[in-house]
Write an enzyme that holds these catalytic residues in place. Structure first.
Site, mmCIF file in Angstrom:
data_model
loop_
_atom_site.group_PDB
_atom_site.id
_atom_site.type_symbol
_atom_site.label_atom_id
_atom_site.label_comp_id
_atom_site.label_asym_id
_atom_site.label_seq_id
_atom_site.Cartn_x
_atom_site.Cartn_y
_atom_site.Cartn_z
ATOM 1 N N ARG A 66 97.671 17.787 -6.598
ATOM 2 C CA ARG A 66 97.459 18.238 -7.970
ATOM 3 C C ARG A 66 98.066 19.622 -8.114
ATOM 4 O O ARG A 66 97.781 20.507 -7.315
ATOM 5 C CB ARG A 66 95.969 18.276 -8.321
ATOM 6 C CG ARG A 66 95.712 18.332 -9.829
ATOM 7 C CD ARG A 66 94.233 18.352 -10.130
ATOM 8 N NE ARG A 66 93.544 17.134 -9.738
ATOM 9 C CZ ARG A 66 92.239 16.927 -9.926
ATOM 10 N NH1 ARG A 66 91.498 17.860 -10.496
ATOM 11 N NH2 ARG A 66 91.681 15.799 -9.541
ATOM 12 N N SER A 164 93.235 14.459 -13.879
ATOM 13 C CA SER A 164 91.841 14.447 -14.315
ATOM 14 C C SER A 164 91.617 15.380 -15.503
ATOM 15 O O SER A 164 92.229 15.220 -16.546
ATOM 16 C CB SER A 164 90.931 14.794 -13.142
ATOM 17 O OG SER A 164 89.581 14.655 -13.494
ATOM 18 N N ASP A 332 86.126 12.414 -19.235
ATOM 19 C CA ASP A 332 87.247 13.318 -19.033
ATOM 20 C C ASP A 332 88.533 12.533 -19.312
ATOM 21 O O ASP A 332 88.493 11.321 -19.542
ATOM 22 C CB ASP A 332 87.213 13.948 -17.647
ATOM 23 C CG ASP A 332 87.220 12.931 -16.522
ATOM 24 O OD1 ASP A 332 87.074 11.736 -16.796
ATOM 25 O OD2 ASP A 332 87.373 13.334 -15.362
ATOM 26 N N ASP A 334 90.943 11.122 -17.761
ATOM 27 C CA ASP A 334 91.309 9.893 -17.047
ATOM 28 C C ASP A 334 90.134 8.932 -16.932
ATOM 29 O O ASP A 334 90.235 7.890 -16.287
ATOM 30 C CB ASP A 334 91.898 10.210 -15.666
ATOM 31 C CG ASP A 334 90.890 10.812 -14.697
ATOM 32 O OD1 ASP A 334 89.980 11.524 -15.168
ATOM 33 O OD2 ASP A 334 91.008 10.579 -13.487
ATOM 34 N N ASP A 336 87.244 8.827 -15.416
ATOM 35 C CA ASP A 336 86.485 8.506 -14.207
ATOM 36 C C ASP A 336 85.151 9.243 -14.158
ATOM 37 O O ASP A 336 84.312 8.948 -13.309
ATOM 38 C CB ASP A 336 87.302 8.740 -12.934
ATOM 39 C CG ASP A 336 87.650 10.201 -12.687
ATOM 40 O OD1 ASP A 336 87.468 11.028 -13.610
ATOM 41 O OD2 ASP A 336 88.132 10.513 -11.590
ATOM 42 N N ARG A 337 84.925 10.195 -15.071
ATOM 43 C CA ARG A 337 83.657 10.916 -15.114
ATOM 44 C C ARG A 337 83.020 10.749 -16.493
ATOM 45 O O ARG A 337 83.698 10.420 -17.464
ATOM 46 C CB ARG A 337 83.857 12.394 -14.799
ATOM 47 C CG ARG A 337 84.397 12.623 -13.392
ATOM 48 C CD ARG A 337 84.354 14.086 -13.019
ATOM 49 N NE ARG A 337 85.093 14.897 -13.970
ATOM 50 C CZ ARG A 337 84.847 16.185 -14.196
ATOM 51 N NH1 ARG A 337 83.883 16.801 -13.549
ATOM 52 N NH2 ARG A 337 85.570 16.865 -15.057
ATOM 53 N N GLU A 431 77.745 12.358 -7.718
ATOM 54 C CA GLU A 431 77.935 13.770 -7.396
ATOM 55 C C GLU A 431 77.617 14.589 -8.636
ATOM 56 O O GLU A 431 77.733 14.088 -9.768
ATOM 57 C CB GLU A 431 79.353 14.047 -6.904
ATOM 58 C CG GLU A 431 80.446 13.806 -7.926
ATOM 59 C CD GLU A 431 81.837 14.105 -7.386
ATOM 60 O OE1 GLU A 431 81.945 14.482 -6.220
ATOM 61 O OE2 GLU A 431 82.796 13.952 -8.150
ATOM 62 N N LYS A 445 84.228 6.978 -8.475
ATOM 63 C CA LYS A 445 83.484 7.284 -9.691
ATOM 64 C C LYS A 445 84.130 6.568 -10.864
ATOM 65 O O LYS A 445 85.346 6.400 -10.931
ATOM 66 C CB LYS A 445 83.416 8.789 -9.917
ATOM 67 C CG LYS A 445 84.725 9.549 -9.963
ATOM 68 C CD LYS A 445 84.444 11.038 -10.081
ATOM 69 C CE LYS A 445 85.711 11.869 -10.045
ATOM 70 N NZ LYS A 445 86.310 11.944 -8.700
#
Length: 625
Positions: A66, A164, A332, A334, A336-337, A431, A445
């Site tokens: 990243r 992300s 978010d 992308d 995934d959260r 998490e 996630k």
């Protein structure tokens, strides 16, 4: 270096290492824009910038690569992506027999960021030219779709091109192994070595694929026989699996849901996926934040695309209040959260990741009860070491198995897979950074499935228990003990200073190794145990050695206090931050929650001042959530 390289290098800086890097870049970069960017620095004799850009290579961090999109071996760009793909390709060749390359292959997905599709296409080309079957999505997908694809298609590996929640200038490269989980040692370091051994681009610049600007010709790319779009095979199957996670009676009851759900995709890829998920579980359509629904790589209406930050939810809060929504869901970019908030009596409560983890942990147990399934030690829940210990407290009472892992879903997902291989059933992992994994359908996630579960849970609580999410959270604390946390960070761009700060903590008694602070506030709060996962020291074990994996390349120390406060200090793998995670874990009989909260605040303030010494080290403080 051959004679031609020497002749070329002599026209550069005179620094042999730098000149070779310049020569390599100008020889290899297929993109005229980034090639000219480096050439301009050469023409201006800006050797310091060139050293920073070219002499240090981007390396695998917490979740792959990243960095900022710009020219240089330290950044995200066409050349670095090609080199990375070549390294992964070579490593897969070494790990798997040739027949599996063409039959199982690899899957590539990407988000809606600038260059994401391009980076995925370039990666696909590398593998196609090496005889691999390649699955490449023709449209952007939510990150959880890629690990699901690996399992569904039985691929050898997968990559999602995403950064992300990072700023618009960044992009990244998230790598998954054949089990669907993010790579862990030794794969990450071995892939890094393979990249460094395969730096010269091998893609053939034939007229069938390459355009004059160095980009990929879509039509020519898709003429290749080993290339396939897996969307129709994978995405419907993903939603079928989601439906199977929730009891039929709950899905049926969802059709009478009186709740309204406001939703923001943070101008990322989540809306179409979450909209479908909500429909699949029979709930009323979402009320989207109109300004943030459509993907926008420049985040023009989302200056802070991180739903962990309260300020990022301002438009979602307005949409919820304007439309009388009780629940706010936010992904978010992308997807995934998942962030969750509740509007009650016109007040907005934004739940922390630990609070959502507590609710979803309870929800998994409730689903088991609704399904008339008995919970025992063969059922597993997992949390990272910096997350709340609420699941551990639940496990003591409910009888399931709890595991703690290192930070990051790469560790939790691989632990979950290991547990399943022994015949156990993994119910949930989370998490504190609003990441949630429900079952192992997606071994990572997943903000899409989490949104469907939270919405169903909210309907169930409101309609069948006459409870809000906040009220249920209080019930959880009454049953398992009050847990409250403070998670935040200080900003420090100086890696040398960061190392000095942590080294001071682990050599606290006049520079002697493995000596740590014993208390804070002049002895008022005593430290019982210290675990240092940078060095492997753990004062709580008989041999003084940590049981969790150790990494000398990152900083991480956990302090356990006599009053059940646990504080972990660690460095970020992707940002210039020193993070701290503090939690006080009350016993079931501890009813004075306000006092517990006040104690934690006092201790965190003291610990940050005494351990980080922000004034002395000129650190920038961020207010705690």
């Amino acid at each position: 270096m051959d004679q031609g390289q020497n002749d070329s290098a002599n026209r550069y800086s005179g620094n042999e290492k730098l000149d070779k890097c310049i020569h390599d870049w100008l020889s290899w970069d297929p993109n005229p824009t980034t090639k000219n960017e480096i050439q301009k620095y050469v023409d201006n004799e800006d050797w310091e910038t060139l050293k920073l850009r070219l002499c240090k290579r981007i390396s695998f961090g917490t979740a792959g690569l990243r960095a900022e999109m710009r020219a240089g071996f330290d950044s995200m760009n066409d050349l670095v992506v090609i080199q990375t793909a070549q390294g992964i390709c070579q490593y897969l060749k070494e790990q798997f027999p040739k027949k599996s390359w063409s039959e199982q292959g690899i899957v590539f997905g990407y988000d809606a960021r600038n260059n994401s599709k391009r980076f995925a296409q370039l990666s696909a080309l590398v593998f196609l030219e090496n005889g691999f079957r390649v699955y490449l999505y023709t449209c952007f997908v939510a990150t959880p779709i890629v690990p699901f694809s690996i399992k569904k298609l039985k691929c050898l590996a997968g990559v999602q091109v995403t950064a992300s929640h990072n700023r618009k200038e960044d992009n990244g490269y998230k790598v998954y192994w054949s089990n669907g989980a993010q790579i862990i040692p030794p794969h990450d370091s071995e892939i890094q070595k393979a990249i460094e051994k395969n730096l010269k681009p091998q893609i053939k610049k034939d007229n069938l694929v390459w355009k004059d600007d160095g980009s990929v010709d879509d039509k020519a790319l898709w003429s290749k026989k080993q290339l396939q779009d897996p969307y129709d095979q994978v995405v419907p199957a993903y939603f079928e699996e989601l439906i199977n996670q929730i009891p039929k009676e709950l899905i049926q009851a969802n059709q009478d849901c009186p709740l309204k759900f406001a939703y923001t995709a943070m101008q990322g890829v989540g809306y179409e996926f979450v909209k479908k998920a909500i429909k699949c579980v029979n709930l009323e359509p979402l009320i989207p934040v109109e300004e943030q629904v459509e993907p926008d790589p420049n985040f023009s209406k989302t200056p802070m695309p991180n739903p962990e930050e309260a300020k990022a939810l301002a438009l979602a809060e307005k949409t919820a209040k304007d439309n009388k929504c009780q629940i706010i869901l936010a992904n978010d970019p992308d997807a995934d959260r998942l962030a969750v908030a509740e509007v009650y009596e016109n007040e907005v409560k934004i739940f922390t990741g630990n609070e959502i983890g507590a609710l979803l942990g309870w929800w998994m147990l409730e689903i088991m009860k609704i399904s008339k399934s008995k919970v025992d030690t063969n059922h597993v829940m997992i949390a990272s070491t910096v997350s709340s210990k609420i699941l551990k407290s639940m496990a003591h009472i409910e009888g399931f198995t709890f595991h703690e892992t290192l930070t990051g879903f790469k560790w939790m997902a691989n632990k979950a897979i290991d547990e399943e291989l022994t015949g156990k059933t993994v119910l949930f992992a989370f998490e504190e950074a609003i990441g949630f994994m429900i079952s192992t359908v997606v071994p990572d996630k997943d903000g899409v499935s989490a949104a469907a579960h939270v919405a169903t849970m909210a309907r169930y609580l409101y309609c069948e228990k006459k409870l809000t999410l906040q009220q249920q959270l209080e019930n959880i604390y009454r049953l398992y003990g009050y847990h409250t946390s403070i998670c935040s960070y200080v900003i420090c761009d100086d890696q040398v200073k960061i190392k000095q700060i942590f080294n001071r903590l682990r050599t606290f008694d006049n520079g002697q190794a493995n000596t740590y602070p014993r208390s804070i506030l002049n002895g008022k709060y005593q430290i019982e145990h210290v675990r240092d996962l940078t060095t492997g020291y753990d004062s709580s074990t008989a041999d003084l050695k940590a049981t969790l994996p150790v990494s000398s390349s990152s900083q991480m120390i956990t302090f356990t206090f006599a009053n059940n406060v646990v504080v972990t200090l660690r460095t970020s793998g992707t940002e210039p931050k020193m993070k701290y995670y503090a939690e006080i874990c009350g016993e079931r009989e501890d009813s004075n929650w306000e006092q517990l909260t006040a104690t934690l605040k006092i201790m965190v303030e003291a610990l940050v001042n005494e351990f980080f010494e922000p004034e002395k080290n000129k650190l920038k403080l961020r207010s705690a959530n």
